[in-house]
Design an enzyme around this catalytic site. Structure first.
Site, PDB file in Angstrom:
ATOM      1  N   TYR A 119      -6.549  16.012  -8.536  1.00 30.62           N
ATOM      2  CA  TYR A 119      -5.700  14.950  -9.080  1.00 30.62           C
ATOM      3  C   TYR A 119      -4.375  15.516  -9.570  1.00 30.62           C
ATOM      4  O   TYR A 119      -3.305  14.996  -9.237  1.00 30.62           O
ATOM      5  CB  TYR A 119      -6.436  14.230 -10.216  1.00 30.62           C
ATOM      6  CG  TYR A 119      -5.563  13.269 -10.992  1.00 30.62           C
ATOM      7  CD1 TYR A 119      -5.085  12.104 -10.399  1.00 30.62           C
ATOM      8  CD2 TYR A 119      -5.202  13.538 -12.312  1.00 30.62           C
ATOM      9  CE1 TYR A 119      -4.271  11.229 -11.104  1.00 30.62           C
ATOM     10  CE2 TYR A 119      -4.411  12.674 -13.021  1.00 30.62           C
ATOM     11  CZ  TYR A 119      -3.939  11.516 -12.422  1.00 30.62           C
ATOM     12  OH  TYR A 119      -3.129  10.660 -13.132  1.00 30.62           O
ATOM     13  N   THR A 123       1.724  12.817 -15.148  1.00 28.40           N
ATOM     14  CA  THR A 123       0.575  13.083 -15.994  1.00 28.40           C
ATOM     15  C   THR A 123       0.558  14.487 -16.597  1.00 28.40           C
ATOM     16  O   THR A 123       1.190  15.409 -16.066  1.00 28.40           O
ATOM     17  CB  THR A 123      -0.714  12.903 -15.159  1.00 28.40           C
ATOM     18  OG1 THR A 123      -1.866  13.274 -15.919  1.00 28.40           O
ATOM     19  CG2 THR A 123      -0.688  13.785 -13.917  1.00 28.40           C
ATOM     20  N   TRP A 150      -3.729  10.039 -21.398  1.00 25.67           N
ATOM     21  CA  TRP A 150      -4.767   9.348 -22.169  1.00 25.67           C
ATOM     22  C   TRP A 150      -4.406   7.873 -22.385  1.00 25.67           C
ATOM     23  O   TRP A 150      -4.414   7.361 -23.507  1.00 25.67           O
ATOM     24  CB  TRP A 150      -4.991  10.057 -23.508  1.00 25.67           C
ATOM     25  CG  TRP A 150      -5.556  11.453 -23.409  1.00 25.67           C
ATOM     26  CD1 TRP A 150      -5.493  12.308 -22.344  1.00 25.67           C
ATOM     27  CD2 TRP A 150      -6.265  12.163 -24.432  1.00 25.67           C
ATOM     28  NE1 TRP A 150      -6.110  13.499 -22.639  1.00 25.67           N
ATOM     29  CE2 TRP A 150      -6.598  13.439 -23.929  1.00 25.67           C
ATOM     30  CE3 TRP A 150      -6.632  11.860 -25.737  1.00 25.67           C
ATOM     31  CZ2 TRP A 150      -7.296  14.391 -24.660  1.00 25.67           C
ATOM     32  CZ3 TRP A 150      -7.313  12.816 -26.485  1.00 25.67           C
ATOM     33  CH2 TRP A 150      -7.654  14.056 -25.945  1.00 25.67           C
ATOM     34  N   ASP A 174       0.861  -1.185   0.000  1.00 22.80           N
ATOM     35  CA  ASP A 174       0.000   0.000   0.000  1.00 22.80           C
ATOM     36  C   ASP A 174       0.894   1.231   0.000  1.00 22.80           C
ATOM     37  O   ASP A 174       1.689   1.423   0.927  1.00 22.80           O
ATOM     38  CB  ASP A 174      -0.886  -0.020   1.240  1.00 22.80           C
ATOM     39  CG  ASP A 174      -1.873   1.134   1.298  1.00 22.80           C
ATOM     40  OD1 ASP A 174      -1.649   2.147   0.613  1.00 22.80           O
ATOM     41  OD2 ASP A 174      -2.862   1.022   2.039  1.00 22.80           O
ATOM     42  N   LYS A 229      -0.555  14.707  -8.191  1.00 21.49           N
ATOM     43  CA  LYS A 229       0.521  14.157  -9.024  1.00 21.49           C
ATOM     44  C   LYS A 229       1.733  15.087  -9.062  1.00 21.49           C
ATOM     45  O   LYS A 229       2.874  14.623  -9.098  1.00 21.49           O
ATOM     46  CB  LYS A 229      -0.001  13.891 -10.443  1.00 21.49           C
ATOM     47  CG  LYS A 229      -0.991  12.729 -10.536  1.00 21.49           C
ATOM     48  CD  LYS A 229      -0.375  11.395 -10.141  1.00 21.49           C
ATOM     49  CE  LYS A 229       0.603  10.893 -11.182  1.00 21.49           C
ATOM     50  NZ  LYS A 229       1.157   9.552 -10.831  1.00 21.49           N
TER      51      LYS A 229
END
Length: 291
Positions: free
Chosen positions: A124, A100, A149, A35, A128
């Site tokens: 989000y 991302t 994507w 985790d 990141k």
């Protein structure tokens, strides 16, 4: 070469396992035992894996849900990335960390380069970007790879969703005012293997830092859907039409970047790598899913 990859059930980890040849062993680590938010579990799991290179592909990726769960997203994508970076530093092995396009605001009128200012507009993206900073700050021997994507024959993704809609729908509304680079997880895996082999044996600072890594070519989500539906029709399934709609016609809790395009020239210049054209890779994925 022994590569430990986090996110054992994700598209990238599954693709790495598939692409592994006789000279590559992939150890996939994932929940519940591994985790990202559990520092002790991350350190112990990666130490037990005895990797030559670590790939951090695990992440909280529920973009819309993150708007209501930013603290959790930050624990996974920020703190969790820091735990993996700490493990890599302790073990003295290179870390490849996936990030991302959401670290940018999407307002630029050209593809984003690695040195363009970041400015995420949602939870989000902020989580990141926090992960990128954790990795860069904790592990000097790291490569941060921004992609976008992602799709593949595995897991939940845009291609599989469009093929499911194709089974029952003659027309689907798809956003046509967001542009990006559809990217195959299988192509990502091939590139990660090549990069891992380089950084394992070459400590040059030039090979470290931030790189963009997406499929070649660009398109809108509507273009992406049309390519998928075209592949389905070519294999005897119904031809689903794409109704091109605006972002405003499809409201979501998280704001999507209007421009998700990433410039991959640095990756080509430094590593000699270019991912295949996205339409070619979409055709390959559809071919597998429509057998």
């Amino acid at each position: 070469m022994r590569v430990a990859v986090t996110g054992s059930k994700g598209q990238v980890a599954t693709s790495l396992i598939e692409r592994a040849g006789p000279k590559l062993e992939v150890i996939a680590l994932g929940r519940p035992a591994f985790d990202l938010t559990d520092r002790a579990a991350v350190l112990a799991g990666l130490e037990a894996a005895r990797p030559d290179v670590i790939v951090n592909a695990a992440a909280y990726t529920a973009v819309d849900k993150a708007e209501a769960e930013e603290a959790l997203a930050l624990r996974v994508n920020g703190d969790g990335a820091g735990h993996v970076a700490e493990a890599a530093e302790r073990l003295g092995v290179p870390l490849l960390h996936l990030s991302t396009d959401y670290v940018f605001d999407g307002a630029l009128d050209r593809p984003y380069r690695e040195d363009d200012p970041t400015g995420p507009t949602g939870s989000y993206g902020r989580s990141k970007l926090a992960g990128e900073k954790e990795v860069a700050g904790r592990c000097e021997d790291s490569v941060i790879l921004r992609t976008a994507w992602i799709y593949s024959p595995f897991g939940a993704n845009f291609v599989r969703t469009m093929l499911r809609l194709n089974e029952t729908r003659d027309e689907v509304g798809v956003v046509a005012d967001q542009r990006g680079n559809p990217t195959s997880a299988l192509d990502i895996a091939d590139a990660l293997i090549a990069i891992a082999a380089r950084v394992k044996d070459d400590s040059s600072p030039r090979l470290r830092g931030i790189f963009h890594m997406t499929g070649s070519g660009e398109g809108t989500w509507a273009d992406f859907a049309q390519a998928v539906f075209g592949e389905a029709a070519a294999r005897g399934r119904r031809l689903t039409r794409v109704k091109r709609i605006a972002t405003a016609d499809y409201p979501t809790p998280a704001r999507r970047p209007a421009n998700s395009r990433l410039d991959n020239e640095k990756l080509a210049r430094v590593y000699g790598l270019r991912l295949p054209d996205w339409r070619q890779s979409v055709a390959a994925s559809c071919g597998r899913l429509l057998r």
